[in-house]
Design a protein around this motif. Structure first.
Motif: not given
Length: 586
Positions: A14-16, A18-22, A95-105, A230-238
């Protein structure tokens, strides 16, 4: 039209939002590049303090050399061991996306605590120039360790999620995607080195010349900027959708197999029968073929696409009973795929165990080697190099070797072997283990030379700088740095590619857990060595008034022998391992 839209999506991602990744919009090397930049800043923030922490605890917190070295070892070990928690949470619930943000904080918060303490004299022990100083204690000690272990918790979560997040951006179903994934892991280690280079030069210089509040401050800014990038790349991540707890699957298979073996008494006939039974196939609920009264399976329609079904393998046959059609309890019902996934994880554990000894050798870089260098002449011409900047040598070598390896050695190996990987993951890890043996032998020889100079100059009990250049210590750093490049990149890719897709973050975290256990094993070996050699009233090898009285050369020879024995153990398992992933085979 609906079919085309379905084909264009990344299944299981999914994308950031939670929509289907394309496909074509999410994932790819661009998305992975954000991860590489983030890793530079993250490793800068962590290593800037870890590389010089032993001196901070000794000189500013007035801890003894042995206690400061032990605390640093435990801090670094804990940080890497907590990567397992980050990997588990990434696979199971987030997701790995969420864990990174929590851990970095969390790491950001820990660095703020350490910066405030270093900047406020009332929160530090009183300054002392005498031979005996009051060690940090009470609320000041509590604040120190709260800050340190918040950083450790954050680092663990990042290490457990960020490599997998980057690798997941690349399509493993194509040869191009698999080659890009190999390149990603090579450059991930390259970026680790880039962050380390700034950490052990510029930031360490700030700590030694401007004060530790500056070093902690730079680290705090670095981790904050990494979050923004990391957040600036959010729209590119699957982002891979969590599949539930991998530990639940592993436990269920092990329990089901244990109960089945216990209840059957002798499982040999059951295992043989299962090799041809319908239970060998993992068929989703509602999709099982109807069985005719004669026992034949009704053939599917010609137009239906029937995916190949997994079969039980002969390896670890004791687990095959877990896939029986009639489980002991419905909660212990396991599919063939789950059983085979657990087999893969269990077969990777011996490889993981064999890398712990190498990381035990690496632990010496941040403890005894720094103390050795501090006793030597650290000037190059008129430039004085802080002892904590010694890792600059392996770091620069990694930065040179990583691109050469990826762009010259690997393409040549691919042509020579006519395989997709050129050099297999296990071959690469093996090279790292051999280099670690050589590193310990070099370390022993260098220590013999250093102590010889101290003895000849009558400085065995003196704190005066020895008239020998610290560049001799750089030799062991070069060997260990090379070993780290080969082993860490090889391990990360090995665990990611070989592990089941539902357990990849947890499996990749084993690379960092190996580092943690290496640091802990280092502390254990030091304690055992001191205990044995200090018996009968003798002076322990690694204890004394001065490091010049330590018998570090004996210790390094011991590590060399243990590393050689470990390599033979590694060969036993590596030669029997069979790859399961496409593109991994030799």
């Amino acid at each position: 039209m609906e079919v085309e839209e379905e084909v264009a999506r990344w299944e299981g991602y999914s994308d950031w939002r939670n929509r289907a990744a394309v496909k074509g919009r999410h994932g790819g090397m661009l998305a992975a590049s954000f991860v590489l930049v983030v890793e530079i800043l993250e490793n800068l923030a962590y290593l800037a303090n870890a590389s010089n922490l032993v001196l901070y605890l000794r000189e500013y917190m007035h801890m003894s050399p042995s206690k400061s070295a032990n605390d640093v070892t435990n801090f670094m070990g804990t940080a890497f061991l907590l990567a397992l928690l980050g990997g588990f949470l990434s696979d199971a619930f987030f997701s790995t996306f969420q864990i990174f943000l929590i851990s970095a904080s969390i790491e950001f918060l820990g660095l703020i605590v350490l910066t405030i303490q270093a900047r406020t004299p009332s929160l530090m022990p009183p300054s002392c120039d005498g031979p005996t100083c009051a060690e940090v204690s009470g609320s000041k000690e509590a604040m120190l360790f709260v800050g340190l272990y918040l950083v450790a918790l954050g680092v663990g979560g990042i290490k457990g999620s960020l490599p997998s997040h980057g690798a997941e951006q690349l399509d493993e179903s194509t040869p191009k995607g698999r080659k890009q994934r190999s390149t990603f892991f090579n450059y991930y280690v390259f970026c680790l080195a880039c962050g380390a280079l700034v950490a052990v030069t510029f930031v360490v210089w700030l700590e030694d010349n401007k004060g530790w509040e500056w070093g902690f401050g730079v680290s705090t800014i670095a981790i904050f900027v990494s979050i923004l990038i990391f957040l600036s790349g959010s729209r590119f991540y699957r982002n891979k959708i969590p599949c539930g707890s991998p530990l639940t699957t592993i436990s269920k298979v092990l329990l089901a197999a244990s109960f089945k073996c216990f209840m059957s008494g002798s499982s040999s006939n059951a295992v043989v029968n299962m090799a041809v039974s319908p239970s060998n196939y993992s068929v989703p609920k509602g999709k099982k073929e109807e069985v005719k009264s004669q026992g034949e399976v009704e053939k599917p329609r010609q137009e239906e696409a029937v995916p190949p079904q997994p079969q039980l393998t002969n390896s670890l046959r004791c687990l095959n009973g877990a896939a029986d059609e009639k489980p002991v309890h419905r909660l212990l019902e396991c599919t063939v795929q789950q059983v085979e996934d657990v087999k893969v994880v269990l077969k990777m554990l011996p490889i993981f165990a064999c890398t712990i000894m190498l990381n035990c050798c690496l632990a010496q870089l941040s403890t005894f080697s720094v103390q050795q260098a501090a006793s030597m002449n650290t000037k190059i011409g008129s430039l004085k190099i802080p002892p904590a900047s010694l890792p600059v040598f392996p770091v620069v070598f990694i930065m040179i070797l990583a691109p050469i390896y990826d762009h010259l050695i690997i393409p040549f190996a691919r042509k020579a072997t006519k395989t997709e990987t050129g050099v297999t993951h296990l071959q690469r890890i093996g090279v790292g283990l051999v280099l670690s043996i050589l590193a310990m032998a070099v370390a022993a020889l260098v220590e013999i030379k250093r102590k010889g100079v101290a003895k000849d100059e009558g400085l065995l009990d003196s704190k005066e700088t020895l008239p020998v250049t610290f560049l001799w210590i750089a030799l062991q750093y070069l060997f260990l740095g090379s070993a780290d490049l080969f082993t860490l990149a090889g391990l990360l890719e090995y665990f990611f590619t070989e592990a089941p897709s539902s357990m990849r973050s947890l499996a990749t975290s084993l690379s960092w857990a190996s580092l943690a256990m290496g640091y802990y094993l280092s502390s254990v070996i030091v304690s055992i060595v001191n205990s044995i050699t200090g018996s009968s009233g003798n002076t322990p090898w690694l204890r004394g008034k001065s490091i010049n009285r330590y018998k570090l050369d004996y210790f390094y020879w011991l590590m060399c022998v243990l590393s050689a024995a470990n390599f033979l153990h590694y060969l036993f398992w590596a030669m029997r391992y069979k790859y399961r992933s496409t593109g991994s085979r030799s």
